[in-house]
Design a protein around this motif. Sequence first.
Motif, short mmCIF file in Angstrom:
data_model
loop_
_atom_site.label_atom_id
_atom_site.label_comp_id
_atom_site.label_asym_id
_atom_site.label_seq_id
_atom_site.Cartn_x
_atom_site.Cartn_y
_atom_site.Cartn_z
N SER A 14 0.84 -1.20 0.00
CA SER A 14 0.00 0.00 0.00
C SER A 14 0.87 1.25 0.00
CB SER A 14 -0.93 0.00 1.22
OG SER A 14 -0.18 0.09 2.42
N ASP A 51 -10.10 2.24 -2.48
CA ASP A 51 -9.39 2.35 -1.21
C ASP A 51 -10.16 1.56 -0.16
OD1 ASP A 51 -7.50 4.07 -2.30
OD2 ASP A 51 -8.33 5.88 -1.36
N ILE A 86 -6.24 2.59 3.27
CA ILE A 86 -5.30 1.65 2.67
C ILE A 86 -5.46 1.72 1.16
CG2 ILE A 86 -4.55 -0.75 2.52
CD1 ILE A 86 -5.80 -1.16 5.32
N LYS A 87 -4.43 2.20 0.48
CA LYS A 87 -4.41 2.33 -0.97
C LYS A 87 -3.51 1.21 -1.51
CE LYS A 87 -5.13 7.31 -1.06
NZ LYS A 87 -6.29 7.29 -1.92
N SER A 88 -4.13 0.18 -2.03
CA SER A 88 -3.38 -1.02 -2.40
C SER A 88 -2.50 -0.80 -3.63
CB SER A 88 -4.32 -2.19 -2.64
OG SER A 88 -5.09 -1.97 -3.79
N SER A 100 -7.39 -4.74 -4.13
CA SER A 100 -7.92 -4.10 -2.93
C SER A 100 -9.06 -4.91 -2.32
CB SER A 100 -8.37 -2.68 -3.23
OG SER A 100 -9.47 -2.68 -4.12
N ASN A 157 0.57 -1.05 10.19
CA ASN A 157 1.39 -1.53 9.09
C ASN A 157 2.32 -2.67 9.48
OD1 ASN A 157 0.40 0.02 6.98
ND2 ASN A 157 1.64 1.77 7.56
#
Length: 148
Positions: free
Chosen positions: A17, A69, A101-103, A108, A138
Motif C-alpha cells: 500500500s 481504497d 489503505i491504498k493497495s 484491494s 502496518n
Amino acid sequence: MSELPKGWVNAKIKDVSIKCVQNKPNDEDKLVYVDIGSINRKLKVIENPQHLKGIDAPSRARKRINTNDVLVSLTRPNLNAIAHVPKDFDEQYASTGFEVIKSVGVDSRYLFALVKTQNFINAISGVVQGALYPKQLNRLMFKIMSFH
C-alpha cells in the motif's frame, strides 16, 4: 510458522500500500465527507456521508479517498467500521479517524476481505490502548498471493 502455498508470501500492509494524501479542502469546494458515522458496520459500506462546502468541513476532513481504497476505523476498531470505497466517492474526503489503505500490487478486494476478519479485528484491537497509529497497523503480517 506454517508453510505457505506455492506462489504465496508473507507481507505487511505497508508492503502492498501507499500513504494517503492529506489536505484541507478549499473553502469553495463542494465535497462528500465520510466520517465513521457514515459507515454501515453490518454491511461494510458507506451510507449517508455528509455533503458540504469546504468552509463547513470539520477539521478532520483531510484524507483524500479514491475508488477501491479500503477505510479502516482507528477509533474503536473492535466495532469494525470499514468500507471499500466505490467510484461514487472518488476524490472525496474521509476523516482522519480512518486509516486509508491504498493497495499496490494486490487487489484491494483482498485487503478489504482481510480487514473484515476476526483475526484482523483482534490484532488491531489488541494494539489499541487509546489510539492506533498507522505505523502499528502496518506492522501486522498477512499472507498474499505473490504476483512474481
